[in-house]
Design a protein around this motif. Structure first.
Motif, PDB file in Angstrom:
ATOM      1  N   SER A  18       0.821  -1.206   0.000  1.00 32.11           N
ATOM      2  CA  SER A  18       0.000   0.000   0.000  1.00 32.11           C
ATOM      3  C   SER A  18       0.858   1.261   0.000  1.00 32.11           C
ATOM      4  O   SER A  18       1.980   1.275   0.478  1.00 32.11           O
ATOM      5  N   SER A  19       0.304   2.328  -0.555  1.00 36.20           N
ATOM      6  CA  SER A  19       1.008   3.606  -0.668  1.00 36.20           C
ATOM      7  C   SER A  19       0.794   4.463   0.566  1.00 36.20           C
ATOM      8  O   SER A  19      -0.281   4.451   1.161  1.00 36.20           O
ATOM      9  N   GLY A  20       1.822   5.243   0.897  1.00 36.39           N
ATOM     10  CA  GLY A  20       1.688   6.149   2.028  1.00 36.39           C
ATOM     11  C   GLY A  20       2.632   7.318   1.946  1.00 36.39           C
ATOM     12  O   GLY A  20       3.625   7.292   1.217  1.00 36.39           O
ATOM     13  N   ILE A  21       2.305   8.352   2.706  1.00 35.66           N
ATOM     14  CA  ILE A  21       3.121   9.558   2.786  1.00 35.66           C
ATOM     15  C   ILE A  21       3.572   9.735   4.230  1.00 35.66           C
ATOM     16  O   ILE A  21       2.772   9.598   5.158  1.00 35.66           O
ATOM     17  N   ILE A  22       4.846  10.043   4.400  1.00 33.84           N
ATOM     18  CA  ILE A  22       5.390  10.358   5.723  1.00 33.84           C
ATOM     19  C   ILE A  22       5.842  11.815   5.677  1.00 33.84           C
ATOM     20  O   ILE A  22       6.754  12.160   4.920  1.00 33.84           O
ATOM     21  N   TYR A  23       5.184  12.658   6.457  1.00 30.64           N
ATOM     22  CA  TYR A  23       5.545  14.069   6.504  1.00 30.64           C
ATOM     23  C   TYR A  23       6.541  14.327   7.623  1.00 30.64           C
ATOM     24  O   TYR A  23       6.346  13.883   8.756  1.00 30.64           O
ATOM     25  N   CYS A  24       7.611  15.042   7.287  1.00 30.93           N
ATOM     26  CA  CYS A  24       8.649  15.404   8.242  1.00 30.93           C
ATOM     27  C   CYS A  24       8.767  16.914   8.344  1.00 30.93           C
ATOM     28  O   CYS A  24       8.443  17.636   7.404  1.00 30.93           O
ATOM     29  N   LEU A  25       9.281  17.368   9.460  1.00 32.42           N
ATOM     30  CA  LEU A  25       9.392  18.789   9.750  1.00 32.42           C
ATOM     31  C   LEU A  25      10.443  19.488   8.896  1.00 32.42           C
ATOM     32  O   LEU A  25      10.263  20.632   8.502  1.00 32.42           O
ATOM     33  N   SER A  26      11.534  18.801   8.586  1.00 29.73           N
ATOM     34  CA  SER A  26      12.641  19.469   7.905  1.00 29.73           C
ATOM     35  C   SER A  26      13.224  18.596   6.795  1.00 29.73           C
ATOM     36  O   SER A  26      12.998  17.388   6.748  1.00 29.73           O
ATOM     37  N   ARG A  27      13.995  19.233   5.934  1.00 30.17           N
ATOM     38  CA  ARG A  27      14.705  18.502   4.879  1.00 30.17           C
ATOM     39  C   ARG A  27      15.613  17.445   5.500  1.00 30.17           C
ATOM     40  O   ARG A  27      15.718  16.339   4.991  1.00 30.17           O
ATOM     41  N   LYS A  28      16.279  17.828   6.581  1.00 26.62           N
ATOM     42  CA  LYS A  28      17.190  16.905   7.267  1.00 26.62           C
ATOM     43  C   LYS A  28      16.435  15.656   7.729  1.00 26.62           C
ATOM     44  O   LYS A  28      16.900  14.536   7.540  1.00 26.62           O
ATOM     45  N   ASN A  29      15.258  15.852   8.332  1.00 28.98           N
ATOM     46  CA  ASN A  29      14.438  14.706   8.759  1.00 28.98           C
ATOM     47  C   ASN A  29      14.062  13.836   7.564  1.00 28.98           C
ATOM     48  O   ASN A  29      14.101  12.607   7.644  1.00 28.98           O
ATOM     49  N   VAL A  30      13.674  14.482   6.460  1.00 26.51           N
ATOM     50  CA  VAL A  30      13.300  13.733   5.257  1.00 26.51           C
ATOM     51  C   VAL A  30      14.463  12.856   4.813  1.00 26.51           C
ATOM     52  O   VAL A  30      14.292  11.666   4.546  1.00 26.51           O
ATOM     53  N   GLU A  31      15.641  13.445   4.730  1.00 26.63           N
ATOM     54  CA  GLU A  31      16.820  12.691   4.278  1.00 26.63           C
ATOM     55  C   GLU A  31      17.119  11.518   5.214  1.00 26.63           C
ATOM     56  O   GLU A  31      17.371  10.400   4.763  1.00 26.63           O
ATOM     57  N   GLU A  32      17.090  11.768   6.512  1.00 25.96           N
ATOM     58  CA  GLU A  32      17.397  10.721   7.492  1.00 25.96           C
ATOM     59  C   GLU A  32      16.377   9.587   7.452  1.00 25.96           C
ATOM     60  O   GLU A  32      16.741   8.408   7.431  1.00 25.96           O
ATOM     61  N   VAL A  33      15.092   9.954   7.451  1.00 25.14           N
ATOM     62  CA  VAL A  33      14.035   8.936   7.457  1.00 25.14           C
ATOM     63  C   VAL A  33      14.044   8.144   6.155  1.00 25.14           C
ATOM     64  O   VAL A  33      13.951   6.908   6.159  1.00 25.14           O
ATOM     65  N   CYS A  34      14.187   8.829   5.033  1.00 21.64           N
ATOM     66  CA  CYS A  34      14.214   8.150   3.738  1.00 21.64           C
ATOM     67  C   CYS A  34      15.383   7.181   3.667  1.00 21.64           C
ATOM     68  O   CYS A  34      15.232   6.021   3.259  1.00 21.64           O
TER      69      CYS A  34
END
Length: 197
Positions: A18-34
């Motif tokens: 299934s598809s999903g979106i994970i929203y993060c507060l900052s670019r740094k969070n996006v990079e780390e989580v991804c």
């Protein structure tokens, strides 16, 4: 991250692919989580303002056309996106206001099938959001009085979001009341009503 990983593993058992979106507060969070999700074997891509237009477009299309299962993004992602089969939206950090949260959470289940929204947060999210609001206020081209008014309103909206995070009452009722729709009913479905938090 452990809570996110636990949720995604559970979701994968119940709704594989299934598809999903994970929203993060900052670019740094996006990079780390991804990065971490990719390391843990998930089909994931990313979206934030620090990427080139070309990469953002490619990553967005990978998500829309199901070449990637999960989009990790800042709130820059989602406007104009018409993907009706998003099964889950996770907020990895507390959003800055109820309006943004409601809009982003509303991207799940647009096809009318069951979908889930999860809000993960820590108390430090509040301080980070306050710092971002103060920075945004400094960048505004307006009078000191207008800046003060803007920041006062932004702080109030952040407090409303914080109250939502800590309420023990029905989350759906809180949202509806916030947006001016009175209801006495408990939804029986949110984590507070079902006792699943």
């Amino acid at each position: 991250y452990r809570e996110l990983l636990s949720y995604l593993k559970e979701k994968e058992e119940k709704m594989p692919g299934s598809s999903g979106i994970i929203y993060c507060l900052s670019r740094k969070n996006v990079e780390e989580v991804c990065y971490q999700l990719r390391e843990d074997g998930f089909s994931v891509t990313r979206y934030h303002a620090g990427l080139s237009d070309e990469e953002r477009k490619e990553n967005q299309e990978d998500f829309i056309y199901d070449r990637k299962q999960i989009m990790v993004a800042t709130n820059a992602f989602g406007m104009g996106i018409d993907k009706p089969d998003v099964r889950f939206v996770v907020h990895y950090n507390m959003p800055k206001n109820m309006e943004g949260y409601y809009q982003e959470a509303g991207r799940a289940g647009r096809d009318g099938l069951p979908a889930k929204c999860v809000l993960l947060f820590e108390r430090r999210d509040i301080m980070q959001q306050r710092q971002l609001l103060e920075y945004s206020c400094e960048q505004r081209e307006s009078s000191a009085e207008d800046k003060k008014l803007w920041l006062t309103n932004a702080y109030q909206r952040l407090r409303d979001m914080e109250s939502y995070c800590f309420t023990r009452g029905c989350l759906r009722k809180y949202l509806l009341t916030y947006f001016g729709q009175e209801t006495n009913d408990r939804c029986g479905n949110c984590s507070n009503c079902s006792g699943s938090n």
